[in-house]
Design a protein around this motif. Structure first.
Motif, PDB file in Angstrom:
ATOM      1  N   LEU A   1       0.817  -1.211   0.000  1.00  0.00           N
ATOM      2  CA  LEU A   1       0.000   0.000   0.000  1.00  0.00           C
ATOM      3  C   LEU A   1       0.853   1.265   0.000  1.00  0.00           C
ATOM      4  CD1 LEU A   1      -2.655  -1.270   2.557  1.00  0.00           C
ATOM      5  CD2 LEU A   1      -3.038  -0.829   0.121  1.00  0.00           C
ATOM      6  N   ALA A   2       2.017   1.212   0.651  1.00  0.00           N
ATOM      7  CA  ALA A   2       2.921   2.365   0.645  1.00  0.00           C
ATOM      8  C   ALA A   2       3.441   2.644  -0.765  1.00  0.00           C
ATOM      9  CB  ALA A   2       4.084   2.119   1.604  1.00  0.00           C
ATOM     10  N   LEU A   3       3.738   1.584  -1.507  1.00  0.00           N
ATOM     11  CA  LEU A   3       4.172   1.757  -2.896  1.00  0.00           C
ATOM     12  C   LEU A   3       3.058   2.370  -3.744  1.00  0.00           C
ATOM     13  CD1 LEU A   3       6.149  -1.573  -3.501  1.00  0.00           C
ATOM     14  CD2 LEU A   3       7.098   0.743  -3.298  1.00  0.00           C
ATOM     15  N   LEU A   4       1.830   1.947  -3.511  1.00  0.00           N
ATOM     16  CA  LEU A   4       0.701   2.522  -4.230  1.00  0.00           C
ATOM     17  C   LEU A   4       0.504   3.990  -3.859  1.00  0.00           C
ATOM     18  CD1 LEU A   4      -1.913  -0.388  -4.040  1.00  0.00           C
ATOM     19  CD2 LEU A   4      -0.812   0.508  -6.101  1.00  0.00           C
ATOM     20  N   MET A   5       0.675   4.302  -2.580  1.00  0.00           N
ATOM     21  CA  MET A   5       0.566   5.694  -2.137  1.00  0.00           C
ATOM     22  C   MET A   5       1.584   6.566  -2.871  1.00  0.00           C
ATOM     23  SD  MET A   5      -1.682   6.363   0.495  1.00  0.00           S
ATOM     24  CE  MET A   5      -0.909   7.512   1.642  1.00  0.00           C
ATOM     25  N   ARG A   6       2.800   6.069  -2.980  1.00  0.00           N
ATOM     26  CA  ARG A   6       3.857   6.828  -3.659  1.00  0.00           C
ATOM     27  C   ARG A   6       3.568   6.958  -5.151  1.00  0.00           C
ATOM     28  NH1 ARG A   6       8.995   8.354  -2.466  1.00  0.00           N
ATOM     29  NH2 ARG A   6      10.471   8.543  -4.195  1.00  0.00           N
ATOM     30  N   ALA A   7       3.123   5.852  -5.774  1.00  0.00           N
ATOM     31  CA  ALA A   7       2.850   5.877  -7.209  1.00  0.00           C
ATOM     32  C   ALA A   7       1.702   6.820  -7.551  1.00  0.00           C
ATOM     33  CB  ALA A   7       2.539   4.464  -7.700  1.00  0.00           C
ATOM     34  N   MET A   8       0.692   6.870  -6.670  1.00  0.00           N
ATOM     35  CA  MET A   8      -0.479   7.713  -6.919  1.00  0.00           C
ATOM     36  C   MET A   8      -0.340   9.097  -6.284  1.00  0.00           C
ATOM     37  SD  MET A   8      -3.435   4.794  -6.398  1.00  0.00           S
ATOM     38  CE  MET A   8      -4.757   5.863  -6.976  1.00  0.00           C
ATOM     39  N   ARG A   9       0.794   9.332  -5.634  1.00  0.00           N
ATOM     40  CA  ARG A   9       1.116  10.632  -5.036  1.00  0.00           C
ATOM     41  C   ARG A   9       0.046  11.093  -4.052  1.00  0.00           C
ATOM     42  NH1 ARG A   9       3.625  14.083 -10.181  1.00  0.00           N
ATOM     43  NH2 ARG A   9       5.334  12.611 -10.636  1.00  0.00           N
ATOM     44  N   GLN A  10      -0.372  10.174  -3.226  1.00  0.00           N
ATOM     45  CA  GLN A  10      -1.340  10.507  -2.178  1.00  0.00           C
ATOM     46  C   GLN A  10      -0.612  10.715  -0.855  1.00  0.00           C
ATOM     47  OE1 GLN A  10      -4.919   8.340  -1.588  1.00  0.00           O
ATOM     48  NE2 GLN A  10      -5.418   8.172  -3.757  1.00  0.00           N
ATOM     49  N   PRO A  11      -0.970  11.748  -0.092  1.00  0.00           N
ATOM     50  CA  PRO A  11      -0.323  12.000   1.198  1.00  0.00           C
ATOM     51  C   PRO A  11      -0.874  11.069   2.276  1.00  0.00           C
ATOM     52  CG  PRO A  11      -2.013  13.634   0.813  1.00  0.00           C
ATOM     53  CD  PRO A  11      -1.958  12.795  -0.435  1.00  0.00           C
ATOM     54  N   TRP A  12      -0.051  10.794   3.274  1.00  0.00           N
ATOM     55  CA  TRP A  12      -0.505  10.001   4.412  1.00  0.00           C
ATOM     56  C   TRP A  12      -1.407  10.869   5.289  1.00  0.00           C
ATOM     57  CZ3 TRP A  12       0.926   4.841   5.334  1.00  0.00           C
ATOM     58  CH2 TRP A  12       1.868   4.311   4.442  1.00  0.00           C
ATOM     59  N   ALA A  13      -2.446  10.286   5.825  1.00  0.00           N
ATOM     60  CA  ALA A  13      -3.432  11.034   6.624  1.00  0.00           C
ATOM     61  C   ALA A  13      -3.125  10.928   8.111  1.00  0.00           C
ATOM     62  CB  ALA A  13      -4.840  10.528   6.321  1.00  0.00           C
ATOM     63  N   TRP A  14      -1.919  11.308   8.497  1.00  0.00           N
ATOM     64  CA  TRP A  14      -1.526  11.140   9.897  1.00  0.00           C
ATOM     65  C   TRP A  14      -2.270  12.079  10.829  1.00  0.00           C
ATOM     66  CZ3 TRP A  14      -0.028   6.660  10.016  1.00  0.00           C
ATOM     67  CH2 TRP A  14       0.970   6.128   9.195  1.00  0.00           C
ATOM     68  N   GLN A  15      -2.908  13.125  10.296  1.00  0.00           N
ATOM     69  CA  GLN A  15      -3.700  14.000  11.160  1.00  0.00           C
ATOM     70  C   GLN A  15      -4.897  13.261  11.750  1.00  0.00           C
ATOM     71  OE1 GLN A  15      -3.362  14.184   7.921  1.00  0.00           O
ATOM     72  NE2 GLN A  15      -5.194  14.926   6.858  1.00  0.00           N
ATOM     73  N   HIS A  16      -5.251  12.119  11.156  1.00  0.00           N
ATOM     74  CA  HIS A  16      -6.353  11.292  11.667  1.00  0.00           C
ATOM     75  C   HIS A  16      -5.805  10.017  12.326  1.00  0.00           C
ATOM     76  CE1 HIS A  16      -9.252  13.802   9.526  1.00  0.00           C
ATOM     77  NE2 HIS A  16      -8.576  13.627   8.415  1.00  0.00           N
ATOM     78  N   TRP A  17      -4.649  10.102  12.928  1.00  0.00           N
ATOM     79  CA  TRP A  17      -3.986   8.893  13.408  1.00  0.00           C
ATOM     80  C   TRP A  17      -4.801   8.173  14.480  1.00  0.00           C
ATOM     81  CZ3 TRP A  17      -2.535   8.004  18.446  1.00  0.00           C
ATOM     82  CH2 TRP A  17      -2.504   9.093  19.301  1.00  0.00           C
ATOM     83  N   ARG A  18      -5.561   8.893  15.301  1.00  0.00           N
ATOM     84  CA  ARG A  18      -6.356   8.232  16.341  1.00  0.00           C
ATOM     85  C   ARG A  18      -7.426   7.346  15.713  1.00  0.00           C
ATOM     86  NH1 ARG A  18      -5.310  13.317  18.352  1.00  0.00           N
ATOM     87  NH2 ARG A  18      -4.304  13.400  20.419  1.00  0.00           N
ATOM     88  N   THR A  19      -8.136   7.884  14.736  1.00  0.00           N
ATOM     89  CA  THR A  19      -9.158   7.084  14.043  1.00  0.00           C
ATOM     90  C   THR A  19      -8.523   5.902  13.334  1.00  0.00           C
ATOM     91  OG1 THR A  19     -10.548   9.039  13.707  1.00  0.00           O
ATOM     92  CG2 THR A  19     -10.967   7.134  12.294  1.00  0.00           C
ATOM     93  N   LEU A  20      -7.408   6.132  12.672  1.00  0.00           N
ATOM     94  CA  LEU A  20      -6.720   5.055  11.961  1.00  0.00           C
ATOM     95  C   LEU A  20      -6.234   3.974  12.925  1.00  0.00           C
ATOM     96  CD1 LEU A  20      -4.628   7.167   9.410  1.00  0.00           C
ATOM     97  CD2 LEU A  20      -6.652   5.780   8.923  1.00  0.00           C
ATOM     98  N   ALA A  21      -5.784   4.393  14.103  1.00  0.00           N
ATOM     99  CA  ALA A  21      -5.313   3.416  15.089  1.00  0.00           C
ATOM    100  C   ALA A  21      -6.457   2.543  15.591  1.00  0.00           C
ATOM    101  CB  ALA A  21      -4.640   4.134  16.260  1.00  0.00           C
ATOM    102  N   ILE A  22      -7.622   3.151  15.819  1.00  0.00           N
ATOM    103  CA  ILE A  22      -8.785   2.382  16.282  1.00  0.00           C
ATOM    104  C   ILE A  22      -9.223   1.385  15.214  1.00  0.00           C
ATOM    105  CG2 ILE A  22     -11.215   2.531  16.941  1.00  0.00           C
ATOM    106  CD1 ILE A  22     -10.574   5.267  18.199  1.00  0.00           C
TER     107      ILE A  22
END
Length: 297
Positions: free
Chosen positions: A47-68
């Motif tokens: 998925l990280a490779l796809l993120m890089r290929a599609m130039r999508q930023p990581w949504a770390w501002q929502h890390w609490r929701t992502l962690a849950i």
């Protein structure tokens, strides 16, 4: 539900049905902790490779929701099913996994993402009856380890169910690929301590590595991303309907690749599972033709 989304859910069922066979193959070799880590690690890398290929930023501002979401839909169930795979046949785990729809239905209703209707309850009943026919459960010698393994499967299924409405809300704020990559990356951190502790006891074989590679790259990474894309267009309970179809494909793949015998209840069970999916999702392949007939000239 549109035909294309229903077809995509059936395709996901085919992929997820194979996961229980791969878990059964790899868990005794790697151990549950290492297997879960390797599976999540390969999914994260994909998925990280796809993120890089599609130039999508990581949504770390929502890390609490992502962690849950990661804890409920990835880290906990992957570890619990891997542990149960040491004791239970793949068919038993797939059958118990279908209870996630029940948990998801009530969780979604409580969070206002779906409503409980008699049709959906009837669909759940048909689904459970169908998977029971398909798996053709035989006598199981009860022991403390078997009971604990069954409990682990039910707990994992509950995690899947409870995560469904939370994930549905998240896809309204983030892109599906951002969610898929973020939850797997955070789940990797959650599983790391246990895997590090169990690593000295793990064994590595080519067959087990191939099994975990398919699980990580295809059935976890790519399939989860596809599932989130579908979740944008259907209710959480409808998106979980493939769980009822998973045992159908689990039995089929076992027959094709492992030479396992087909249960006598396969045809009846398969029909009940398809009926359950139609009742829960509201998908009716005949509706379009009925609408044409009823349409005014």
């Amino acid at each position: 539900m549109k035909t294309k989304y229903f077809a995509q859910l059936v395709a996901l069922s085919a992929l997820w049905g194979a996961s229980f066979l791969f878990i059964r193959m790899a868990s005794p070799v790697f151990g549950p902790n290492v297997l879960a880590l390797l599976r999540v690690g390969m999914a994260t890398a994909t998925l990280a490779l796809l993120m890089r290929a599609m130039r999508q930023p990581w949504a770390w501002q929502h890390w609490r929701t992502l962690a849950i979401i990661g804890a409920l839909s990835v880290a906990a169930p992957f570890l619990l099913f891997a542990w149960a795979g040491l004791q239970l046949p793949a068919g038993y785990s797939a059958l118990l996994n279908s209870t996630a729809v029940i948990f998801g239905m009530f969780a979604s209703a409580r969070m206002g993402e779906d409503t409980i209707t008699m049709r959906k309850v009837l669909g759940c009943v048909c689904g459970f009856a169908g998977v029971a026919f398909i798996v053709s459960l035989g006598p199981v010698r009860l022991s403390a380890s078997v009971v604990l393994a069954v409990g682990a499967c039910v707990l994992a299924s509950a995690c899947y169910g409870f995560s469904a409405p939370i994930t549905k809300q998240a896809v309204g704020r983030m892109q599906p690929l951002q969610i898929a990559a973020g939850i797997h990356a955070l789940s990797l951190l959650m599983l790391l301590p246990g895997a590090a502790y169990s690593l000295p006891q793990a064994q590595f074989t080519l067959q087990a590595l191939m099994a975990v590679a398919v699980m990580g790259i295809v059935t976890s990474g790519l399939a989860y991303w596809a599932h989130l894309r579908i979740l944008r267009h259907v209710t959480p309970v409808a998106a979980m309907s493939p769980i009822f179809m998973v045992p159908v494909f689990g039995v089929l793949w076992g027959r094709l690749f492992l030479g396992e015998a087909l249960g006598s209840g396969l045809l009846i069970g398969g029909a009940l599972v398809l009926l359950a999916s139609a009742l829960i999702t509201g998908f009716n392949p005949l509706q379009r033709w009925l609408d044409l007939i009823d349409a005014k000239p």
